[in-house]
Structure formats: C-alpha cells, structure tokens
Scaffold this motif. Sequence first.
Motif, PDB file in Angstrom:
ATOM      1  N   ALA A  29      -5.744  16.096  12.625  1.00  0.00           N
ATOM      2  CA  ALA A  29      -6.699  15.837  12.722  1.00  0.00           C
ATOM      3  C   ALA A  29      -7.420  15.578  11.466  1.00  0.00           C
ATOM      4  O   ALA A  29      -7.588  15.417  10.990  1.00  0.00           O
ATOM      5  N   SER A  30      -9.159  14.206  12.637  1.00  0.00           N
ATOM      6  CA  SER A  30      -9.970  13.596  11.733  1.00  0.00           C
ATOM      7  C   SER A  30     -10.775  14.940  10.775  1.00  0.00           C
ATOM      8  O   SER A  30     -11.127  16.409  11.818  1.00  0.00           O
ATOM      9  N   GLY A  31     -11.145  14.083   9.278  1.00  0.00           N
ATOM     10  CA  GLY A  31     -11.947  15.631   8.848  1.00  0.00           C
ATOM     11  C   GLY A  31     -10.824  16.141   7.875  1.00  0.00           C
ATOM     12  O   GLY A  31     -11.081  17.257   7.304  1.00  0.00           O
ATOM     13  N   SER A  32      -9.406  16.695   8.973  1.00  0.00           N
ATOM     14  CA  SER A  32      -9.130  17.734   7.896  1.00  0.00           C
ATOM     15  C   SER A  32      -7.871  16.965   6.441  1.00  0.00           C
ATOM     16  O   SER A  32      -7.823  18.358   5.635  1.00  0.00           O
ATOM     17  N   GLY A  33      -8.268  16.329   5.839  1.00  0.00           N
ATOM     18  CA  GLY A  33      -8.692  16.112   4.489  1.00  0.00           C
ATOM     19  C   GLY A  33      -7.163  15.200   4.111  1.00  0.00           C
ATOM     20  O   GLY A  33      -6.546  14.985   2.945  1.00  0.00           O
ATOM     21  N   LYS A  34      -6.679  14.091   5.350  1.00  0.00           N
ATOM     22  CA  LYS A  34      -5.158  13.864   4.491  1.00  0.00           C
ATOM     23  C   LYS A  34      -5.700  12.474   4.259  1.00  0.00           C
ATOM     24  O   LYS A  34      -4.766  12.139   3.310  1.00  0.00           O
ATOM     25  N   THR A  35      -6.243  12.460   4.596  1.00  0.00           N
ATOM     26  CA  THR A  35      -6.554  10.391   3.950  1.00  0.00           C
ATOM     27  C   THR A  35      -6.949  10.710   2.780  1.00  0.00           C
ATOM     28  O   THR A  35      -6.576  10.012   1.987  1.00  0.00           O
ATOM     29  N   THR A  36      -7.743  11.572   2.242  1.00  0.00           N
ATOM     30  CA  THR A  36      -8.748  11.653   1.157  1.00  0.00           C
ATOM     31  C   THR A  36      -7.296  12.330   0.178  1.00  0.00           C
ATOM     32  O   THR A  36      -6.986  11.926  -0.907  1.00  0.00           O
ATOM     33  N   LEU A  37      -6.047  12.643   0.534  1.00  0.00           N
ATOM     34  CA  LEU A  37      -4.801  13.047  -0.224  1.00  0.00           C
ATOM     35  C   LEU A  37      -4.325  11.722  -0.257  1.00  0.00           C
ATOM     36  O   LEU A  37      -4.124  11.578  -1.670  1.00  0.00           O
ATOM     37  N   LEU A  38      -3.916  11.189   0.429  1.00  0.00           N
ATOM     38  CA  LEU A  38      -3.719  10.413   0.104  1.00  0.00           C
ATOM     39  C   LEU A  38      -4.411   8.939  -0.864  1.00  0.00           C
ATOM     40  O   LEU A  38      -3.799   8.594  -1.735  1.00  0.00           O
ATOM     41  N   ARG A  39      -5.465   9.187  -1.001  1.00  0.00           N
ATOM     42  CA  ARG A  39      -6.271   8.227  -1.565  1.00  0.00           C
ATOM     43  C   ARG A  39      -6.173   8.264  -3.059  1.00  0.00           C
ATOM     44  O   ARG A  39      -6.185   7.324  -3.479  1.00  0.00           O
ATOM     45  N   MET A  40      -5.739   9.899  -2.792  1.00  0.00           N
ATOM     46  CA  MET A  40      -5.729  10.411  -4.765  1.00  0.00           C
ATOM     47  C   MET A  40      -4.689   9.893  -4.810  1.00  0.00           C
ATOM     48  O   MET A  40      -4.493   9.752  -6.256  1.00  0.00           O
ATOM     49  N   PRO A  79       7.796  -0.865  -5.030  1.00  0.00           N
ATOM     50  CA  PRO A  79       6.971   0.262  -5.171  1.00  0.00           C
ATOM     51  C   PRO A  79       8.690   1.679  -5.279  1.00  0.00           C
ATOM     52  O   PRO A  79       9.088   1.593  -4.519  1.00  0.00           O
ATOM     53  N   LYS A  80       8.301   2.274  -6.257  1.00  0.00           N
ATOM     54  CA  LYS A  80       9.024   3.837  -6.423  1.00  0.00           C
ATOM     55  C   LYS A  80       8.093   4.854  -4.552  1.00  0.00           C
ATOM     56  O   LYS A  80       8.682   5.501  -4.890  1.00  0.00           O
ATOM     57  N   VAL A  81       7.197   4.130  -4.663  1.00  0.00           N
ATOM     58  CA  VAL A  81       6.245   4.920  -3.017  1.00  0.00           C
ATOM     59  C   VAL A  81       5.767   4.264  -2.411  1.00  0.00           C
ATOM     60  O   VAL A  81       4.519   3.494  -2.943  1.00  0.00           O
ATOM     61  N   LEU A  82       6.246   4.629  -0.953  1.00  0.00           N
ATOM     62  CA  LEU A  82       4.316   3.277   0.006  1.00  0.00           C
ATOM     63  C   LEU A  82       4.038   4.777   0.582  1.00  0.00           C
ATOM     64  O   LEU A  82       4.698   5.872   1.501  1.00  0.00           O
ATOM     65  N   LEU A  83       2.667   4.370   0.824  1.00  0.00           N
ATOM     66  CA  LEU A  83       2.011   5.498   0.775  1.00  0.00           C
ATOM     67  C   LEU A  83       0.866   4.704   2.500  1.00  0.00           C
ATOM     68  O   LEU A  83       1.293   3.762   2.151  1.00  0.00           O
ATOM     69  N   LEU A  84       1.259   4.941   3.343  1.00  0.00           N
ATOM     70  CA  LEU A  84       0.923   4.120   4.626  1.00  0.00           C
ATOM     71  C   LEU A  84       0.036   4.664   5.518  1.00  0.00           C
ATOM     72  O   LEU A  84       0.202   6.366   5.736  1.00  0.00           O
ATOM     73  N   ASP A  85      -1.672   4.843   5.482  1.00  0.00           N
ATOM     74  CA  ASP A  85      -2.458   5.320   6.283  1.00  0.00           C
ATOM     75  C   ASP A  85      -2.321   4.576   8.263  1.00  0.00           C
ATOM     76  O   ASP A  85      -2.592   3.341   8.851  1.00  0.00           O
ATOM     77  N   GLU A  86      -1.737   5.551   8.383  1.00  0.00           N
ATOM     78  CA  GLU A  86      -2.389   5.274  10.337  1.00  0.00           C
ATOM     79  C   GLU A  86      -1.700   4.099  10.462  1.00  0.00           C
ATOM     80  O   GLU A  86      -1.840   2.903  10.991  1.00  0.00           O
ATOM     81  N   PRO A  87      -0.363   3.850   9.822  1.00  0.00           N
ATOM     82  CA  PRO A  87       0.119   2.625  10.069  1.00  0.00           C
ATOM     83  C   PRO A  87       0.511   1.779  11.579  1.00  0.00           C
ATOM     84  O   PRO A  87       0.739   1.235  11.251  1.00  0.00           O
TER      85      PRO A  87
END
Length: 366
Positions: A42-53, A157-165
């Motif tokens: 859910a919103s605020g769970s930390g998932k996007t922060t982890l992706l950005r790291m 890229p070796k890894v593609l990160l997708l934020d709410e694609p």
Amino acid sequence: MSEKEQAFIQIRKISKHFGDVIAVNKVDLDIKKGELFSILGASGSGKTTLLRMMAGLEMPTEGKIFIDGIDMTNVPPYKRPVNIMFQNYALFPHMTVFDNIAYGLKKEGQTKDLIEEKVKRMLSLVKLEGYDGRKPNQLSGGQSQRVALARSLIKEPKVLLLDEPLAALDKKLRQSTQFELMDIQDELGVTFVIVTHDQEEAMTLSDRIAVMEEGEFVQIGTPNSIYEHPNSKFVADFIGNINMFDAKVLGTNVQELTLDCKALGGEIKIQNPDQTIHSSEFSVALRPEKVIIEKQQPSDEDHYYVKGVVEDFGYFGNLSIFRVRTTSGDIIQVSKQNRMRIEDSITWEDEVYLSWVRESLILLDN
C-alpha cells in the motif's frame, strides 16, 4: 544451480531513514536473473523508496545492494546496469517517438545507423511501427507507456525497474498490456522489478511477489503460494477478497486440528499446520470463490455447510457476488461464476446453503 537460478540482485539489510521516519527497515531480498519480480504494498509501505535505492536515486542509510555480484551501494545511477521507468513515463513532449526512444543512444554518441537499427527493433518489439514520427501528445496512454518502455530497454540494461508502470491506463487496457509486458520481458530476458499497489497486476505479471508493510517484507513467494497460503491475517486480507472468522482449538493430533468456529457451523476439522501451535485461538479464512451457494441442502459428506439468507447481491456479468447472513449472524461473501446464460437465479432474501471442502480453509494466527 544454473546461472539463471543464482541471486542476480542481492539486497542485504537495507534501511532508509528520513529523519525519524523509517521508510525501509533492514530488508533482505534475492532476485534471480531473468525474473519478473514484484514488490507489492500500500501507499507508504516503503516499496518506491526501495526501488529508488536500487536505481541509485536514494542512498541507503545502511546495508548493501549487489547486482550481478558487484557492490552497487555507492555507485551513481548513470554507472549502474539499471534503468528505471517512471509512473508518469517522463517523455520529452517536444521530441518525436523516434527521438524519445533514441535519446540515451544519442547521448552515448552511437552511430546513426546503429541508432536507427536499435530503434526500429524496439518499435517492432512494442508494436509501434509507423509511430516513429509522432509526438507524445498524439499518442494514447497505452502507446505512451510502450514508448517509455522502449526507451528504458534500448540501452539493454541488466535490470529494468518499473514504478507503477500500468497505473495510468484504464482497466481494460491495463489487462491487455500486462500480457504484452510479460511477452517483452520473456523475449529479452531482462530482469524486471516492478513496484505496484495493484494486487491483480502483481498476481498476473510476477514470477514472485514480495508483500511489503511498514518498510518490511511480510511474505515472499509465488502468486499462487501467497494467495493460497498467506502467512498472516494482513497478507490474507491484502491479497484478494477473503472471509475471516475467530475459532478456538478443541483438540489436536498429528494430522489435524479440531476447531470451534461458530460462523462456519461449529466444530470443524482442518489439516494440522506446519507451525507449532502456541495459542488456543486462531482465525479461519475462506476465499469467496471456494464457497458453493445453492438452494438445496448439500448431500456430499466431504463438504462442510451452513444455512443462511442472501442479504446483498451483485451481478457483474461473468460472476455474481452474494453476502449471506448465516444462522450464527455472521456474513459470508460468496463469488459464483456465471457459466450458463440461464440459471436458477438466487437473489435477495433467498434461503441458501453455503458449502466448502475443508482443504479450502486457511488457518491464521491472531
């Protein structure tokens, strides 16, 4: 163990603090090469922060991130074998589709012929041949999403990160695009890590899912294992719809527990769980689609059943949803697939029987 089975991305004790707020709290995660992995929360769970790291856009407060065996924790974003596709697509409005996709290659100074060859391949991959001269304002939401995907993938890229694609797409387009995204990932073999709050999206797309709550992973597994075998009331309630009721242990042996669950008719037996029993009180959960609803009393001895009255009813074409108040006063939700065009209709105020097999019951700690 084959190369594909090795942990390609390794996250070790990663934390991120924003002042007194702990956004991500000492998480560990292994992602395999070529995997399509979703982080769901859910919103605020930390998932996007982890992706950005993972992308290098945020520096962790502590912990390390390895990609393909190399420590990337302090490596700047432009030196990581990673690309990120943002939720709003971030297309350049003054550039054509061709120039948007080619942007990264031009910045690297690659030759015109090589750029044209790679862009042509990407346009074919995302099914946008003939759209290379259009501007972003001449595209639909689904087309814009595919341009952003092509731009993210063109540098291999070796890894593609997708934020709410798929968040910006309408429901029907989102459903069809999910399968296109899976096909593209399978063809290229690139490791995809998707952040989403959409349970259906995560269940459809993913090889595996990590469910995140308050900066920590609460369960990691395949879509099937998380849905059918949730390890907590939070996961059971967060993934899909579920009925959940209190129950007390009456007895136990090696094979099964005997429980008293008034909402489900009193004494029921359930397969003894793997975990050690520390409590006499549990919750028993039952998915709506596992329940059979009918007007006649069930005769199958393998089924438990309760009697009730239809209190609410919704018809959705492919399925019908019923909320039935049982003789105990509890509400049980049922979803019934509408397989025939003409059926014996069940509607408001009808007396009905609800039945299920005991293998459908899920035992959860309170």
